[in-house]
Motif scaffolding. Structure first.
Motif, PDB file in Angstrom:
ATOM      1  N   ASN A 116       4.561   0.968 -19.627  1.00 27.31           N
ATOM      2  CA  ASN A 116       4.418   0.177 -18.398  1.00 27.31           C
ATOM      3  C   ASN A 116       3.399   0.848 -17.485  1.00 27.31           C
ATOM      4  N   LEU A 117       2.756   0.046 -16.666  1.00 29.74           N
ATOM      5  CA  LEU A 117       1.835   0.596 -15.678  1.00 29.74           C
ATOM      6  C   LEU A 117       2.604   0.671 -14.357  1.00 29.74           C
ATOM      7  N   VAL A 118       2.675   1.859 -13.774  1.00 32.85           N
ATOM      8  CA  VAL A 118       3.490   2.014 -12.564  1.00 32.85           C
ATOM      9  C   VAL A 118       2.704   2.779 -11.506  1.00 32.85           C
ATOM     10  N   LEU A 119       2.769   2.284 -10.272  1.00 34.69           N
ATOM     11  CA  LEU A 119       2.138   2.963  -9.152  1.00 34.69           C
ATOM     12  C   LEU A 119       3.234   3.554  -8.268  1.00 34.69           C
ATOM     13  N   PHE A 120       3.192   4.885  -8.110  1.00 30.78           N
ATOM     14  CA  PHE A 120       4.191   5.573  -7.300  1.00 30.78           C
ATOM     15  C   PHE A 120       3.578   6.018  -5.975  1.00 30.78           C
ATOM     16  N   ASP A 121       4.342   5.962  -4.901  1.00 29.96           N
ATOM     17  CA  ASP A 121       3.863   6.565  -3.664  1.00 29.96           C
ATOM     18  C   ASP A 121       4.165   8.061  -3.711  1.00 29.96           C
ATOM     19  N   THR A 122       3.769   8.790  -2.673  1.00 28.71           N
ATOM     20  CA  THR A 122       3.912  10.248  -2.741  1.00 28.71           C
ATOM     21  C   THR A 122       5.368  10.695  -2.729  1.00 28.71           C
ATOM     22  N   GLU A 123       6.255   9.774  -2.308  1.00 27.03           N
ATOM     23  CA  GLU A 123       7.688  10.086  -2.360  1.00 27.03           C
ATOM     24  C   GLU A 123       8.262   9.844  -3.768  1.00 27.03           C
ATOM     25  N   GLY A 124       7.415   9.292  -4.667  1.00 31.91           N
ATOM     26  CA  GLY A 124       7.880   9.028  -6.029  1.00 31.91           C
ATOM     27  C   GLY A 124       8.520   7.665  -6.199  1.00 31.91           C
ATOM     28  N   PRO A 184       0.823  -1.218   0.000  1.00 29.52           N
ATOM     29  CA  PRO A 184       0.000   0.000   0.000  1.00 29.52           C
ATOM     30  C   PRO A 184       0.850   1.259   0.000  1.00 29.52           C
ATOM     31  N   ALA A 185       0.273   2.327  -0.537  1.00 30.26           N
ATOM     32  CA  ALA A 185       0.878   3.645  -0.346  1.00 30.26           C
ATOM     33  C   ALA A 185       0.461   4.106   1.059  1.00 30.26           C
ATOM     34  N   ARG A 186       1.340   4.738   1.754  1.00 34.12           N
ATOM     35  CA  ARG A 186       1.049   5.131   3.135  1.00 34.12           C
ATOM     36  C   ARG A 186       0.551   6.562   3.209  1.00 34.12           C
ATOM     37  N   ASN A 187      -0.462   6.759   4.025  1.00 37.38           N
ATOM     38  CA  ASN A 187      -1.018   8.087   4.353  1.00 37.38           C
ATOM     39  C   ASN A 187      -1.711   8.809   3.213  1.00 37.38           C
ATOM     40  N   ARG A 188      -1.119   8.812   2.021  1.00 37.80           N
ATOM     41  CA  ARG A 188      -1.754   9.465   0.877  1.00 37.80           C
ATOM     42  C   ARG A 188      -1.722   8.550  -0.322  1.00 37.80           C
ATOM     43  N   SER A 189      -2.567   8.879  -1.323  1.00 36.86           N
ATOM     44  CA  SER A 189      -2.873   7.880  -2.326  1.00 36.86           C
ATOM     45  C   SER A 189      -1.766   7.538  -3.319  1.00 36.86           C
ATOM     46  N   GLY A 190      -0.901   8.475  -3.667  1.00 41.30           N
ATOM     47  CA  GLY A 190       0.077   8.174  -4.711  1.00 41.30           C
ATOM     48  C   GLY A 190      -0.464   8.449  -6.105  1.00 41.30           C
ATOM     49  N   VAL A 191       0.230   7.904  -7.115  1.00 43.48           N
ATOM     50  CA  VAL A 191      -0.128   8.175  -8.514  1.00 43.48           C
ATOM     51  C   VAL A 191      -0.011   6.889  -9.329  1.00 43.48           C
ATOM     52  N   LEU A 192      -1.066   6.549 -10.076  1.00 47.47           N
ATOM     53  CA  LEU A 192      -1.001   5.430 -11.017  1.00 47.47           C
ATOM     54  C   LEU A 192      -0.771   6.005 -12.398  1.00 47.47           C
ATOM     55  N   LYS A 193       0.273   5.525 -13.071  1.00 43.98           N
ATOM     56  CA  LYS A 193       0.633   6.130 -14.348  1.00 43.98           C
ATOM     57  C   LYS A 193       0.877   5.069 -15.418  1.00 43.98           C
TER      58      LYS A 193
END
Ligand SMILES: *[C@@H]1O[C@H](CO)[C@@H](O)[C@H](O)[C@H]1NC(C)=O
Ligand SMILES: *[C@@H]1O[C@H](CO)[C@@H](O)[C@H](O)[C@H]1NC(C)=O
Ligand SMILES: *[C@@H]1O[C@H](CO)[C@@H](O)[C@H](O)[C@H]1NC(C)=O
Ligand SMILES: *[C@@H]1O[C@H](CO)[C@@H](O)[C@H](O)[C@H]1NC(C)=O
Ligand SMILES: *[C@@H]1O[C@H](CO)[C@@H](O)[C@H](O)[C@H]1NC(C)=O
Ligand SMILES: *[C@@H]1O[C@H](CO)[C@@H](O)[C@H](O)[C@H]1NC(C)=O
Ligand SMILES: *[C@@H]1O[C@H](CO)[C@@H](O)[C@H](O)[C@H]1NC(C)=O
Ligand SMILES: *[C@@H]1O[C@H](CO)[C@@H](O)[C@H](O)[C@H]1NC(C)=O
Length: 316
Positions: free
Chosen positions: A103-111, A88-97
């Protein structure tokens, strides 16, 4: 849907599409598609064409965030698939790109990348379908599927999904945590033409019974409203189902966090009904309590609900 509801829904889609366009230029072509370079963040979502399914971020408890797919039109948020169940991303949602490379990549808020799909064949777009399947489609051949969520099942089989081979349904750990729980459903490793449920990858405690042409021998009656198909090939045994045409409800086969198989149907427009549930006697599952104590099938299900399996429900 009434005309008014249709209009509201259309307006809603238009607003959704425009809010995407505003943030991402021309990247999002339609409300059901992520094109190259497009991303989703926060409460942005995409909807399948007829509005049945929605994909975006959700948080079961406000601190862990996941990319998931749920039914868009029903009040009770029912998650049918999760991308990053273990990360999971912690505290905030992050970005699905959908990256420019395809490629499909899910980043947390720290990138940092916390989940990705990186196939040798690259995608040109990702689409959520009315079946609830999330597809990555290649650029060279528009009809070619690079990757699909239906090939990576979570804890449920939806109509039209093909499940079997080496795949497993794995229960949620508990209602607030989609991480893998202790129960799994898979093809019988002994080679019998049936599916089995095991606890902790070791104790097999329930089976469907062998496939007999139209029905699993241990599950008579399920063919009343479901058209079930079992295919046996060199790559293994596969199960799929559709609802018979006279039924127009939403449905799913779920492996619950208690280790039971259920068919749930959304019937009267307001809530899920359990159409069918196995094992019938909760003690067939709770009987696994053996190691911890004795089974009490009257114990309050609520006690099982929010706990990790094994820590409650078993009477010591
Ligand atoms: C989505 O998030 C934005 C920014 O946090 C907020 O202003 C907006 O009200 C939210 N929209 C919905 C539909 O929740
Ligand atoms: C999440 O929030 C908590 C409480 O505000 C904070 O202690 C923690 O460091 C945050 N974690 C991350 C990964 O940002
Ligand atoms: C995708 O996989 C290739 C080959 O393993 C690797 O070189 C590349 O860095 C990966 N890309 C991402 C975004 O993970
Ligand atoms: C949406 O499409 C799916 C798949 O074709 C179909 O089963 C379902 O009935 C449709 N729902 C609506 C509301 O049109
Ligand atoms: C496109 O992909 C489909 C499905 O994989 C395949 O049947 C078809 O032959 C492909 N067409 C071309 C021109 O490559
Ligand atoms: C949310 O759930 C995760 C996983 O169970 C847990 O680690 C986290 O502490 C929970 N956060 C809150 C605020 O309960
Ligand atoms: C599940 O099995 C593993 C060994 O495969 C064991 O270490 C673990 O304690 C078991 N979990 C429970 C809850 O019994
Ligand atoms: C369900 O399957 C059984 C066993 O093959 C068959 O006798 C029965 O007619 C079937 N029922 C329906 C509604 O197709």
């Amino acid at each position: 849907m009434g005309n008014r509801a249709k209009l509201c829904f259309t307006l809603f889609l238009v607003v959704t599409v425009f809010s995407h366009l505003k943030s991402y230029g021309a990247a999002v072509e339609a409300g059901d598609t992520l094109s190259l370079g497009a991303s989703l963040a926060g409460n942005q979502t995409i909807f399948s064409k007829n509005g049945t399914f929605e994909l975006g971020f959700f948080s079961p408890n406000g601190s862990n965030w996941y990319i998931g797919i749920w039914y868009a039109k029903i009040p009770e948020k029912t998650i049918v698939w999760v991308a990053n169940r273990e990360t999971p991303a912690r505290n905030r949602s992050g970005v699905l790109k959908l990256s420019r490379e395809g490629n499909l990549v899910l980043f947390d808020t720290e990138g940092a990348s916390i989940w990705s799909v990186n196939m040798s064949k690259k995608a040109s777009r990702a689409v959520i379908l009315d079946s609830g399947n999330f597809l990555m489609l290649s650029g060279n051949n528009k009809s070619e599927t690079v990757w699909q969520s239906f090939d990576n099942p979570l804890n449920a089989v939806l109509p039209g999904m093909r499940f079997g081979g080496q795949q497993k349904l794995v229960s949620w750990k508990n209602s607030l945590d989609p991480a893998p729980g202790l129960f799994s459903l898979h093809v019988d490793p002994s080679g019998a033409k049936q599916f089995v449920v095991t606890w902790n990858n070791s104790v097999q405690y329930w089976e469907t019974g062998t496939w007999e042409d139209k029905i699993f021998s241990g599950l008579p009656g399920l063919n009343k409203s479901f058209h079930m198909i079992v295919e046996s090939s060199s790559s293994g045994l596969y199960f799929s189902y559709t609802l018979k045409p006279e039924y127009t409800v939403l449905s799913r086969y779920v492996l619950t966090k208690f280790g039971g198989m259920q068919v749930n149907a959304f019937v009267d427009g307001s809530k899920w009904n359990t159409y069918w549930s196995q094992p019938g006697d909760a003690c067939a599952v709770y009987g696994l309590c053996g190691a911890y104590g004795t089974c009490n099938s009257n114990s309050d299900n609520g006690a099982w609900d929010s706990q990790d399996w094994g820590s409650s429900g078993c009477v010591r």
